[in-house]
Design a protein around this motif. Structure first.
Motif, PDB file in Angstrom:
ATOM      1  N   UNK A 256       0.837  -1.215   0.000  1.00  0.00           N
ATOM      2  CA  UNK A 256       0.000   0.000   0.000  1.00  0.00           C
ATOM      3  C   UNK A 256       0.865   1.256   0.000  1.00  0.00           C
ATOM      4  N   UNK A 257       1.905   1.277   0.830  1.00  0.00           N
ATOM      5  CA  UNK A 257       2.741   2.472   0.929  1.00  0.00           C
ATOM      6  C   UNK A 257       3.677   2.604  -0.275  1.00  0.00           C
ATOM      7  N   UNK A 258       4.057   1.483  -0.882  1.00  0.00           N
ATOM      8  CA  UNK A 258       4.839   1.570  -2.123  1.00  0.00           C
ATOM      9  C   UNK A 258       3.999   2.214  -3.228  1.00  0.00           C
ATOM     10  N   UNK A 259       2.741   1.829  -3.335  1.00  0.00           N
ATOM     11  CA  UNK A 259       1.854   2.431  -4.326  1.00  0.00           C
ATOM     12  C   UNK A 259       1.624   3.907  -4.017  1.00  0.00           C
ATOM     13  N   UNK A 260       1.522   4.234  -2.729  1.00  0.00           N
ATOM     14  CA  UNK A 260       1.381   5.634  -2.330  1.00  0.00           C
ATOM     15  C   UNK A 260       2.592   6.438  -2.776  1.00  0.00           C
ATOM     16  N   UNK A 261       3.785   5.864  -2.614  1.00  0.00           N
ATOM     17  CA  UNK A 261       5.004   6.536  -3.046  1.00  0.00           C
ATOM     18  C   UNK A 261       5.033   6.766  -4.540  1.00  0.00           C
ATOM     19  N   UNK A 262       4.539   5.801  -5.315  1.00  0.00           N
ATOM     20  CA  UNK A 262       4.473   5.963  -6.772  1.00  0.00           C
ATOM     21  C   UNK A 262       3.554   7.118  -7.146  1.00  0.00           C
ATOM     22  N   UNK A 263       2.502   7.303  -6.371  1.00  0.00           N
ATOM     23  CA  UNK A 263       1.513   8.336  -6.680  1.00  0.00           C
ATOM     24  C   UNK A 263       1.980   9.733  -6.277  1.00  0.00           C
ATOM     25  N   UNK A 264       2.633   9.853  -5.114  1.00  0.00           N
ATOM     26  CA  UNK A 264       2.960  11.176  -4.585  1.00  0.00           C
ATOM     27  C   UNK A 264       4.451  11.506  -4.651  1.00  0.00           C
ATOM     28  N   UNK A 265       5.304  10.508  -4.925  1.00  0.00           N
ATOM     29  CA  UNK A 265       6.739  10.750  -4.963  1.00  0.00           C
ATOM     30  C   UNK A 265       7.408  10.400  -3.648  1.00  0.00           C
ATOM     31  N   UNK A 266       8.729  10.150  -3.719  1.00  0.00           N
ATOM     32  CA  UNK A 266       9.449   9.668  -2.544  1.00  0.00           C
ATOM     33  C   UNK A 266       9.546  10.737  -1.450  1.00  0.00           C
ATOM     34  N   UNK A 267       9.606  12.014  -1.828  1.00  0.00           N
ATOM     35  CA  UNK A 267       9.734  13.067  -0.819  1.00  0.00           C
ATOM     36  C   UNK A 267       8.491  13.135   0.067  1.00  0.00           C
ATOM     37  N   UNK A 268       7.312  13.177  -0.552  1.00  0.00           N
ATOM     38  CA  UNK A 268       6.086  13.238   0.239  1.00  0.00           C
ATOM     39  C   UNK A 268       5.872  11.938   1.012  1.00  0.00           C
ATOM     40  N   UNK A 275       5.931  11.189  10.082  1.00  0.00           N
ATOM     41  CA  UNK A 275       4.865  11.605  11.007  1.00  0.00           C
ATOM     42  C   UNK A 275       4.291  10.424  11.789  1.00  0.00           C
ATOM     43  N   UNK A 276       4.696   9.203  11.439  1.00  0.00           N
ATOM     44  CA  UNK A 276       4.156   8.002  12.071  1.00  0.00           C
ATOM     45  C   UNK A 276       5.129   7.518  13.136  1.00  0.00           C
ATOM     46  N   UNK A 277       4.631   7.337  14.354  1.00  0.00           N
ATOM     47  CA  UNK A 277       5.479   6.904  15.463  1.00  0.00           C
ATOM     48  C   UNK A 277       5.696   5.403  15.409  1.00  0.00           C
ATOM     49  N   UNK A 278       6.931   4.956  15.731  1.00  0.00           N
ATOM     50  CA  UNK A 278       7.194   3.517  15.777  1.00  0.00           C
ATOM     51  C   UNK A 278       6.357   2.850  16.857  1.00  0.00           C
ATOM     52  N   UNK A 279       5.923   1.629  16.592  1.00  0.00           N
ATOM     53  CA  UNK A 279       5.167   0.884  17.598  1.00  0.00           C
ATOM     54  C   UNK A 279       6.107   0.449  18.714  1.00  0.00           C
ATOM     55  N   UNK A 280       5.660   0.553  19.981  1.00  0.00           N
ATOM     56  CA  UNK A 280       6.488   0.177  21.127  1.00  0.00           C
ATOM     57  C   UNK A 280       6.524  -1.336  21.274  1.00  0.00           C
ATOM     58  N   UNK A 281       7.732  -1.846  21.599  1.00  0.00           N
ATOM     59  CA  UNK A 281       7.867  -3.269  21.865  1.00  0.00           C
ATOM     60  C   UNK A 281       7.419  -3.556  23.298  1.00  0.00           C
ATOM     61  N   UNK A 282       6.737  -4.663  23.529  1.00  0.00           N
ATOM     62  CA  UNK A 282       6.248  -4.965  24.880  1.00  0.00           C
ATOM     63  C   UNK A 282       7.356  -4.989  25.922  1.00  0.00           C
ATOM     64  N   UNK A 283       8.573  -5.449  25.550  1.00  0.00           N
ATOM     65  CA  UNK A 283       9.656  -5.543  26.520  1.00  0.00           C
ATOM     66  C   UNK A 283      10.400  -4.242  26.698  1.00  0.00           C
TER      67      UNK A 283
END
Length: 340
Positions: A256-268, A275-283
């Motif tokens: 999905x995000x690869x297709x998004x990159x094709x549509x909007x370009x690598x910079x966007x 803007x997306x925060x990494x998911x926290x590991x339980x440990x």
């Protein structure tokens, strides 16, 4: 009978069109390289066909070439083979299925009356008696044979409108002359010349550039565009894979995000992923329940995987306040229990 033959070039043909050699797809034909006579697949007298095959099919500059190998066990094919060997037959012709055409000035030559075939598929090769006639280049579209004649409309290979627009006649031009204006045909010719000049300038070519130079420049431009597109896709894929690694997105969302990159370009795309925060590991970060692992009620602390992850200034407090947790981390670090 290893006489190599020229199957097709980018020159004008009898239809008033031309086929760009570099755009001919030979991959399917190479699997079954049949050689026919005059593009005919059957005779009323039941003569066996094809008459042979084509070997060493290859591109040589602007020419598609190959070597005919005749079925000399077939009497009719043997006749053609003898005439070919004796020099009485010297021409061959391509059977092509049209894939893409263009009427852009950069693809047109003086005297051309129909669109240029940019991409096509080779379906068969024939030995012919006279080259450059209606039988010497057989064109089809989606497998349907195209029967073309001068002035005949054809959606797959349209006639060019270089001098007059639809519904315009000589009377219209005469009226324009009487008014002191320029005939529409003259205006169209001037527009075509201007477009051709601008196109050549964009390609970095002089106004007297040859067809071969134009073709080479277009091919170079296409190669540059393909390379840029490939590099862009590589950058997009790398950014998405890094986001998966950083737990910003899941593996399931990768395409999905690869297709998004094709549509909007690598910079966007990168700006979006940042803007997306990494998911926290339980440990990495959990809140301890009051009283667990010997912690006092109301206390909260971070749980680590091994002792070396604990900040140096926290180790002594951990050892005193949570001996069980300290023992667990010690064993995880060194593989043994704390010496007694």
């Amino acid at each position: 009978m290893a006489k190599e033959m020229i199957i097709s070039t980018s020159r004008l043909n009898s239809y008033g069109s031309r086929v760009i050699t570099a755009g001919i797809d030979i991959s399917q034909y190479s699997k079954n390289p049949v050689l026919l006579w005059m593009h005919r697949r059957s005779f009323s007298n039941g003569t066996p066909l094809p008459i042979g095959r084509v070997e060493n099919l290859h591109f040589d500059g602007d020419a598609l070439k190959g070597t005919p190998v005749f079925d000399v066990n077939d009497p009719f094919a043997k006749q053609i083979a003898d005439k070919w060997e004796g020099g009485f037959l010297k021409m061959c012709s391509a059977g092509l299925d049209i894939v893409e055409t263009s009427v852009a000035p950069v693809h047109l030559l003086p005297g051309q009356t129909r669109a240029t075939v940019l991409r096509s598929k080779l379906t068969e090769v024939s030995i012919v008696d006279i080259g450059s006639n209606d039988d010497a280049l057989q064109l089809s579209n989606s497998g349907q044979l195209l029967t073309l004649a001068a002035g005949e409309a054809c959606e797959a290979l349209p006639l060019l409108e270089l001098t007059k627009t639809d519904g315009q006649d000589d009377t219209t031009d005469d009226k324009e002359k009487a008014k002191g204006g320029k005939p529409a045909a003259s205006i169209n010719n001037n527009n075509n010349k201007r477009m051709k000049k601008e196109t050549l300038q964009l390609l970095g070519l002089a106004e007297d550039a040859t067809e071969e130079q134009v073709h080479s420049a277009v091919q170079l431009l296409k190669q540059s565009a393909d390379k840029a597109q490939s590099m862009e896709l590589a950058a997009i894929t790398a950014a998405v894979d890094q986001a998966v690694k950083d737990k910003r997105i899941t593996e399931a969302k990768r395409d999905h995000f690869i297709q998004l990159g094709k549509n909007v370009g690598v910079q966007q795309l990168n700006e979006t992923l940042e803007c997306m925060s990494p998911a926290s590991k339980p440990l990495d970060m959990i809140n301890q329940q009051p009283g667990s692992n010997g912690a006092p009620a109301g206390a909260e602390h971070q749980t680590f995987a091994k002792l070396s992850e604990v900040p140096a200034d926290k180790i002594e407090n951990l050892k005193k306040e949570q001996p069980q947790e300290y023992a667990r981390l010690y064993k995880a670090e060194y593989g043994i229990d704390i010496p007694r």
